[in-house]
Design an enzyme around this catalytic site. Structure first.
Site, short mmCIF file in Angstrom:
data_model
loop_
_atom_site.label_atom_id
_atom_site.label_comp_id
_atom_site.label_asym_id
_atom_site.label_seq_id
_atom_site.Cartn_x
_atom_site.Cartn_y
_atom_site.Cartn_z
N ASP A 20 0.88 -1.17 0.00
CA ASP A 20 0.00 0.00 0.00
C ASP A 20 0.92 1.23 0.00
O ASP A 20 2.05 1.16 0.48
CB ASP A 20 -0.87 -0.06 1.26
CG ASP A 20 -1.72 1.18 1.42
OD1 ASP A 20 -2.30 1.65 0.42
OD2 ASP A 20 -1.80 1.68 2.57
N ASP A 22 0.01 5.11 0.59
CA ASP A 22 -0.18 6.18 1.58
C ASP A 22 -0.29 5.61 2.99
O ASP A 22 -1.11 4.74 3.28
CB ASP A 22 -1.45 6.98 1.24
CG ASP A 22 -1.39 7.56 -0.18
OD1 ASP A 22 -0.28 7.87 -0.65
OD2 ASP A 22 -2.45 7.68 -0.83
N TYR A 31 -5.96 11.88 0.89
CA TYR A 31 -5.96 12.13 -0.56
C TYR A 31 -4.64 12.80 -0.99
O TYR A 31 -4.61 13.90 -1.53
CB TYR A 31 -7.17 12.97 -0.99
CG TYR A 31 -8.48 12.25 -0.73
CD1 TYR A 31 -8.84 11.15 -1.49
CD2 TYR A 31 -9.33 12.67 0.29
CE1 TYR A 31 -10.01 10.47 -1.24
CE2 TYR A 31 -10.52 11.99 0.55
CZ TYR A 31 -10.85 10.89 -0.23
OH TYR A 31 -12.02 10.22 0.02
N GLN A 64 -6.86 4.94 -5.22
CA GLN A 64 -6.77 6.40 -5.41
C GLN A 64 -8.13 6.93 -5.86
O GLN A 64 -8.31 7.42 -6.98
CB GLN A 64 -5.66 6.74 -6.42
CG GLN A 64 -4.26 6.45 -5.91
CD GLN A 64 -3.85 7.29 -4.70
OE1 GLN A 64 -4.31 8.43 -4.55
NE2 GLN A 64 -3.00 6.74 -3.83
MG LIG Z 1 -2.87 3.36 3.28
#
Ligand SMILES: [Mg+2]
Length: 192
Positions: A20, A22, A31, A64
């Protein structure tokens, strides 16, 4: 962004560590898409370098939905991914082998990206596409993510999940382990 030849024959199959993005590689500001706000998480590059040295492909699989929500474009996702990869290569001598991301969401505001997608975690579509593209051996592969849905994706894809648990995140009971950062992961993963 993919830098490897596709369609490896079975005898050349390698395991991967799916990542993953972020909250695992870079700080998650909600975001995240601005290159100027790219901050690598401490110890992440060191961990990636070790995992790569042990023979794992490093494949990012990232939801996303900000694209579907009209917050940023696919070009901006590509630019951020490129900047992340460049930062890892230039400053730490390591890098990501391929990036996959899902721009779709069933409740988006941009019509062309508003749909149910088998690529959106917890569905395993991105992992299975990467397996097909690069001949990845899922047995012996791992997925590292911070959200419940990351680990659910690992379970559905048939790889071992390791959850980077931050305060406020929902713990998935089927993770192999729960850690505080990617830096703890190499100690959990033996060389293939
Ligand atoms: Mg994440």
């Amino acid at each position: 962004m993919a830098s490897l030849p596709k369609g490896q024959p079975p005898n050349l199959q390698r395991p991967a560590v799916f990542l993953d993005r972020d909250g695992v590689l870079n700080e998650d500001s909600g975001y995240t898409f601005e290159v100027a706000k790219l901050r690598l998480i401490s110890g992440a590059a060191w961990a990636l370098k070790l995992l790569k040295q042990r023979g794992f492909l490093l494949i990012v699989v990232s939801n996303q939905s900000g694209v579907a929500r009209g917050l940023f474009s696919t070009q901006q996702v590509d630019d951020f991914n490129h900047a992340l990869d460049q930062r890892l290569r230039e400053e730490h001598g390591t890098g990501i082998d391929a990036f996959y991301y899902c721009p779709y969401h069933p409740e988006g505001t941009v019509a062309s990206f508003t749909k149910v997608s088998s690529w959106r975690k917890p569905e395993p579509g991105m992992v299975l596409q990467a397996q097909f593209d690069y001949g990845i051996q899922l047995e012996g592969s791992y997925l590292v993510g911070d959200r419940y849905d990351d680990i659910e994706c690992a379970v559905r894809a048939g790889v071992k999940g390791i959850q980077v648990l931050a305060p406020g995140l929902v713990k998935h009971p089927l993770a192999l382990s729960w850690v505080s950062s990617l830096a703890e992961v190499p100690a959990l993963i033996p060389a293939p």
